[in-house]
Design an enzyme around this catalytic site. Structure first.
Site, PDB file in Angstrom:
ATOM      1  N   ARG A 214       0.840  -1.202   0.000  1.00 47.36           N
ATOM      2  CA  ARG A 214       0.000   0.000   0.000  1.00 47.36           C
ATOM      3  C   ARG A 214       0.874   1.249   0.000  1.00 47.36           C
ATOM      4  O   ARG A 214       0.590   2.230  -0.688  1.00 47.36           O
ATOM      5  CB  ARG A 214      -0.940  -0.017   1.210  1.00 47.36           C
ATOM      6  CG  ARG A 214      -2.111  -0.976   1.073  1.00 47.36           C
ATOM      7  CD  ARG A 214      -3.120  -0.793   2.190  1.00 47.36           C
ATOM      8  NE  ARG A 214      -2.689  -1.388   3.444  1.00 47.36           N
ATOM      9  CZ  ARG A 214      -3.002  -2.619   3.844  1.00 47.36           C
ATOM     10  NH1 ARG A 214      -3.720  -3.406   3.057  1.00 47.36           N
ATOM     11  NH2 ARG A 214      -2.605  -3.087   5.011  1.00 47.36           N
ATOM     12  N   PHE A 230     -11.363  -4.852  -6.466  1.00 49.73           N
ATOM     13  CA  PHE A 230     -11.455  -5.634  -5.222  1.00 49.73           C
ATOM     14  C   PHE A 230     -10.912  -4.770  -4.070  1.00 49.73           C
ATOM     15  O   PHE A 230     -10.064  -5.191  -3.290  1.00 49.73           O
ATOM     16  CB  PHE A 230     -10.668  -6.947  -5.328  1.00 49.73           C
ATOM     17  CG  PHE A 230     -10.939  -7.729  -6.580  1.00 49.73           C
ATOM     18  CD1 PHE A 230     -12.061  -8.550  -6.672  1.00 49.73           C
ATOM     19  CD2 PHE A 230     -10.090  -7.638  -7.670  1.00 49.73           C
ATOM     20  CE1 PHE A 230     -12.310  -9.276  -7.839  1.00 49.73           C
ATOM     21  CE2 PHE A 230     -10.336  -8.353  -8.836  1.00 49.73           C
ATOM     22  CZ  PHE A 230     -11.449  -9.174  -8.912  1.00 49.73           C
ATOM     23  N   ASP A 252     -15.697  -2.714  -5.483  1.00 49.52           N
ATOM     24  CA  ASP A 252     -15.791  -3.955  -4.712  1.00 49.52           C
ATOM     25  C   ASP A 252     -17.246  -4.375  -4.724  1.00 49.52           C
ATOM     26  O   ASP A 252     -18.138  -3.521  -4.692  1.00 49.52           O
ATOM     27  CB  ASP A 252     -15.304  -3.739  -3.277  1.00 49.52           C
ATOM     28  CG  ASP A 252     -15.032  -5.054  -2.552  1.00 49.52           C
ATOM     29  OD1 ASP A 252     -13.848  -5.407  -2.388  1.00 49.52           O
ATOM     30  OD2 ASP A 252     -16.007  -5.730  -2.154  1.00 49.52           O
ATOM     31  N   ASP A 302      -6.242  -6.889  -6.613  1.00 44.31           N
ATOM     32  CA  ASP A 302      -5.961  -7.647  -5.379  1.00 44.31           C
ATOM     33  C   ASP A 302      -7.177  -8.502  -5.039  1.00 44.31           C
ATOM     34  O   ASP A 302      -7.876  -8.248  -4.052  1.00 44.31           O
ATOM     35  CB  ASP A 302      -5.637  -6.668  -4.242  1.00 44.31           C
ATOM     36  CG  ASP A 302      -5.230  -7.393  -2.964  1.00 44.31           C
ATOM     37  OD1 ASP A 302      -4.793  -8.563  -3.055  1.00 44.31           O
ATOM     38  OD2 ASP A 302      -5.353  -6.799  -1.870  1.00 44.31           O
ATOM     39  N   CYS A 342      -3.231 -14.074  -3.551  1.00 41.56           N
ATOM     40  CA  CYS A 342      -3.072 -14.593  -2.191  1.00 41.56           C
ATOM     41  C   CYS A 342      -3.398 -16.082  -2.134  1.00 41.56           C
ATOM     42  O   CYS A 342      -3.603 -16.627  -1.053  1.00 41.56           O
ATOM     43  CB  CYS A 342      -3.940 -13.804  -1.208  1.00 41.56           C
ATOM     44  SG  CYS A 342      -5.711 -13.947  -1.508  1.00 41.56           S
TER      45      CYS A 342
END
Length: 398
Positions: A214, A230, A252, A302, A342
């Site tokens: 970030r 996202f 999102d 992400d 992830c």
């Protein structure tokens, strides 16, 4: 200490002596009927190999605490591990104007299945094995003894399954110690302020593993039109705006996350009305931008984990390729694509391959300008490659 001895199948002791912390049910000569959390000694030809805790509900029957036969698994053991983790955090991560980080990262800190995130003095604990339930009071006492200024401990529902990589983190929390935590906990991260829903937000309420990324986006965003896909509660979006982005569009599918992102802009003195927030399907909004001819200088991808089971890995790789290809269609020449995965089951080589394929199919040449993995408060032991889950690449259209 009452310890049950379990004999390993022939030849599997080497795997544990090398430091891997998991023993699958099929690796045991027999499966005992003992309570969840029972301390067990793993043996090979009758000789001690490792000591851990038993989970009768999981394919991972034993998770290893120690390979030292002299080390008892008790309150002192748990406290030592917590204090060691805290010592490593304060030594290895930059906490300048930052009050939140991961204190215990499961296998990486020698407490397999235990995750504890600290948010401005509040600890949020998740236990990823039913075998850890008996240890919950010991972990709470260790946190009380080891963490200076601890305000309280919030427990999130533990997960007794291992056929998926990760849970969705939506179980409601409950106070396990201390004063009642606020509904939204304000935290500081590199001088920015965020509100964290530690009670029912995804995971423990925030994605601390992206902290350094970030901050990188804050540095890269100046003068750029940014699309954050996202976006969750706006971590990357706030940093892009603080870094001087011309505009930030946050997307999102969760309306509550979008509302929180807007509030996080306001908390940081950023006029939310000068930026865009939309609760919508990312894939559909990217397609609509393409049809409109709208483009961006910096696109952040992400997404949640695409591969939650081993069977889903190839579909996940294809999904990453498709998502990145669609994003590249609306990236301006010379623009930056910050893309993350992830999914622990998708290795870095396969993820990079998906991004490479995306560039090829989109007709865009890409140069890798940043390649990052987990920060030091999410340590990965070399003997446990399964713990390396986060991939974050910044690429430039050239």
């Amino acid at each position: 200490m009452n310890v049950v001895k379990l004999e390993l199948a022939r030849g599997l002791g080497r795997h544990l002596r090398a430091g891997h912390p998991w023993v699958f049910r099929k690796a045991l000569e027999y499966v005992p009927k003992i309570p969840a959390g029972s301390v067990v000694d793993l043996t090979e030809n009758g000789k001690f190999v490792a000591r851990g805790y038993y989970d009768p509900h999981s394919a991972i029957a034993v998770r290893v605490f120690t390979r030292d036969p002299r080390e008892a698994v008790d309150s002192a053991f748990i406290t030592r591990r917590v204090r060691q983790a805290l010592s490593e955090r304060t030594a290895l991560i930059d906490l300048t104007d930052t009050d939140s980080y991961r204190l215990i990262h499961g296998e990486g800190d020698g407490l397999p299945g235990v995750v504890v995130d600290l948010y401005a003095g509040w600890a949020v604990m998740k236990l990823y094995s039913a075998g850890l339930t008996p240890y919950r009071p010991l972990i709470i006492e260790a946190l009380k003894a080891g963490v200076p200024g601890l305000k309280g401990v919030i427990g999130r529902d533990e997960v007794g399954r291992d056929d998926v990589d990760e849970d969705d983190g939506r179980g409601s929390g409950k106070m396990l110690y201390g004063h009642e935590a606020p509904e939204l906990i304000p935290i500081r991260e590199r001088g920015a302020t965020f509100l964290v829903d530690a009670w029912k937000g995804q995971k423990t309420g925030f994605f601390l593993d992206q902290r350094e990324n970030r901050y990188l986006i804050r540095r890269l965003a100046k003068g750029r039109d940014v699309l954050n896909c996202f976006s969750f509660s706006g971590g990357f979006s706030v940093n892009a705006a603080l870094g001087g982005a011309n505009s930030v569009f946050s997307v999102d599918q969760d309306p509550e996350a979008i509302a929180l992102a807007r509030e996080n802009f306001t908390r940081n003195g950023i006029p939310a009305e000068k930026h865009d927030f939309l609760a919508a399907d990312v894939f559909k909004i990217i397609q609509s931008f393409k049809e409109e001819g709208r483009t961006f200088d910096l696109i952040i991808l992400d997404p949640p984990a695409f591969a939650k089971t081993q069977r889903a890995v190839q579909a996940a790789i294809d999904g990453y390729a498709s998502l990145n290809r669609q994003a590249l269609a609306i990236l301006r020449p010379g623009g930056l694509l910050a893309t993350a995965s992830c999914s622990a089951r998708v290795n870095p080589e396969d993820f990079m391959g998906a991004v490479r394929e995306a560039g090829f199919k989109a007709g865009v040449d890409l140069a890798l300008v940043e390649e990052r993995y987990q920060p030091p408060d999410h340590p990965v032991r070399l003997q446990f490659p399964e713990g390396k889950y986060l991939k974050f690449y910044v690429l430039q259209s050239v």
